[in-house]
Design an enzyme around this catalytic site. Structure first.
Site, short mmCIF file in Angstrom:
data_model
loop_
_atom_site.label_atom_id
_atom_site.label_comp_id
_atom_site.label_asym_id
_atom_site.label_seq_id
_atom_site.Cartn_x
_atom_site.Cartn_y
_atom_site.Cartn_z
N ASP A 126 1.00 -1.11 -0.08
CA ASP A 126 -0.15 0.05 0.07
C ASP A 126 0.80 1.22 0.25
O ASP A 126 1.91 1.39 0.37
CB ASP A 126 -0.94 0.09 1.17
CG ASP A 126 -0.16 -0.24 2.59
OD1 ASP A 126 0.74 -0.79 2.58
OD2 ASP A 126 -0.72 0.38 3.41
N GLU A 180 -0.04 -1.83 5.56
CA GLU A 180 1.01 -1.30 6.58
C GLU A 180 0.76 0.24 7.18
O GLU A 180 0.99 0.70 8.28
CB GLU A 180 2.38 -1.30 6.12
CG GLU A 180 3.74 -1.22 7.06
CD GLU A 180 4.04 0.22 7.28
OE1 GLU A 180 4.71 0.33 8.13
OE2 GLU A 180 3.65 1.01 6.44
ZN LIG Z 1 6.73 1.67 4.40
#
Ligand SMILES: [Zn+2]
Length: 427
Positions: free
Chosen positions: A94, A157
């Site tokens: 992401d 994340e």
């Molecule tokens: Zn990162």
């Protein structure tokens, strides 16, 4: 020092560039969590072609997972011809929102002056591409290696990793029986090893008051004034204590070696009005005021202490300040993580940096958290570091880029580390 593997990695320069551009051109914005399926499909094809066995895993029912924005992850594994350790490269797929100030297409993957530009170029599609090139070159050079190589591309994340590494760790994919060494190619710079990160504690504090007519505030109780007292206590008592604490963790930048706390929002009284609101402000004494605090703490500070310092201060106000009432809601917490400098993955990558770049590595720790927390706490796997190309300060900025030569050097360090960990010892 030049080895046959390094020559082979240099020969993959064009492939590395193309791969990085292809990854940048899949806009995996989070929030909301777009295109996880598309990037996993892309990685699936690529890694299957290189002889990896792959698993596509959706993190059902994790925060943000929906039919529209499914949280897809990929784990690819290539076994050697004999038993041995498993080295796992984990990258999040992401990227954060684009924001303003760009002079290039954020999803174009344009090249200028030896750099590839785009959202996620440095954090961390460049690192992901480097680890894939390193693994592919290593497998071509040493088809009879022992042990296994795993490469994962994981979701979320940037929003806590709950639909990514945390989910995989909960399902046993990071247990020490399965995986022995983890390298997370976050952009910490090609000559640095990141051993871990500080902890975080997030909470909302609400002070309570009593509503009354604004012309007679003495008939009510102003929640904003109570919050003013809370912030005053922070300024007077808590911030000086936190600033005086210094960690032994090698946190960069220097200011983050102390404890820190950010107050990230404040709101009291009537609702904020939209721009087209034409009325006048309400004549009311506010009966509620809320702030959100973002407390980052050191490995030397237990979470209980972090929590108690704030609640003790609030309880103190309850005793000394007339009608002071509050509510504290904990939003989230993450414990610090710190891998030992003598851990095998640290010593291996340190030697590889010396061999490839001719200089000793710098050891650092990150001021903010990343997915190492889940590998450490849920997976119980302590042999984990962040190591990858790119400049941390470039992450999340406009005109984000990654240096092509930096990616190649990092790929060589990753390749040399695989040589140490997965080739039979010479003596
Ligand atoms: Zn990162």
């Amino acid at each position: 020092m030049t080895t046959p593997l390094m020559v082979r990695i240099d020969g993959k320069r064009d492939d590395l560039i193309q791969l990085t551009q292809d990854l940048i051109r899949i806009p995996t914005l989070n929030p909301p969590g777009e295109n996880y399926g598309a990037i996993c499909d892309f990685l699936n094809k690529r890694l299957q072609t290189s002889g990896f066995e792959t698993q596509l895993i959706r993190a059902f029912d994790t925060p943000g997972d929906s039919e529209r924005y499914p949280r897809w992850n990929i784990i690819a594994r290539r076994d050697g011809t004999s038993l041995g350790d498993c080295v796992h490269f984990n990258s999040h797929t992401d990227v954060v929102e684009v924001g303003s100030g760009w002079t290039v297409d954020p999803f174009g993957g344009e090249i200028a002056d030896g750099n590839i530009y785009g959202r996620g170029a440095c954090d961390m599609k460049g690192g992901l591409a480097s680890s894939i090139i390193a693994a592919e070159a290593f497998i071509e050079q040493y088809p009879d290696f022992s042990g296994a190589i795993e490469i994962s591309g994981t979701a979320d994340e940037e929003s806590g990793g709950y639909g990514g590494v945390a989910y995989l760790a909960e399902h046993g994919h990071f247990s020490p029986e399965k995986v022995q060494h983890v390298i997370i190619p976050e952009p910490l710079q090609k000559d640095r090893i990141c051993l871990g990160h500080r902890g975080g504690w997030w909470a909302e504090i609400e002070t309570k008051g009593e509503i009354a007519h604004g012309s007679m505030p003495f008939l009510g109780d102003c929640a904003v004034r109570h919050m003013g007292a809370v912030i005053h206590e922070f300024e007077d008592k808590l911030f000086p204590i936190m600033a005086a604490r210094r960690t032994d963790m090698p946190v960069v930048p220097e200011g983050a070696k102390s404890s820190t706390m950010n107050i990230n929002s404040i709101h009291g009284g009537q609702k904020e009005q939209s721009d087209d609101f034409t009325g006048l402000p309400a004549h009311c004494v506010p009966d509620s005021c809320r702030i959100v605090i973002d407390r980052r703490f050191l490995v030397e500070e237990p979470l209980d202490q972090v929590r108690n310092e704030v609640t003790d201060l609030l309880e103190g106000l309850r005793e000394t300040r007339t009608d002071f009432e509050y509510e504290l809601t904990e939003l989230n917490s993450v414990l610090p993580s710190m891998t030992d400098k003598t851990a095998p993955v640290v010593e291996t990558v340190a030697q590889a940096i010396e061999d490839v770049m001719g200089k000793a590595p710098e050891y650092v720790a990150s001021p903010g958290t990343y997915d190492q927390k889940h590998i450490d706490r849920i997976g119980k796997l302590k042999n984990c570091i962040a190591y990858g190309p790119g400049i941390l300060e470039m992450a999340h900025k406009p005109d984000e880029y990654i240096g092509i030569n930096d990616m190649l050097d990092s790929a060589k360090v990753m390749g040399a580390s695989l040589e140490t960990l997965l080739l039979p010892r010479k003596n």
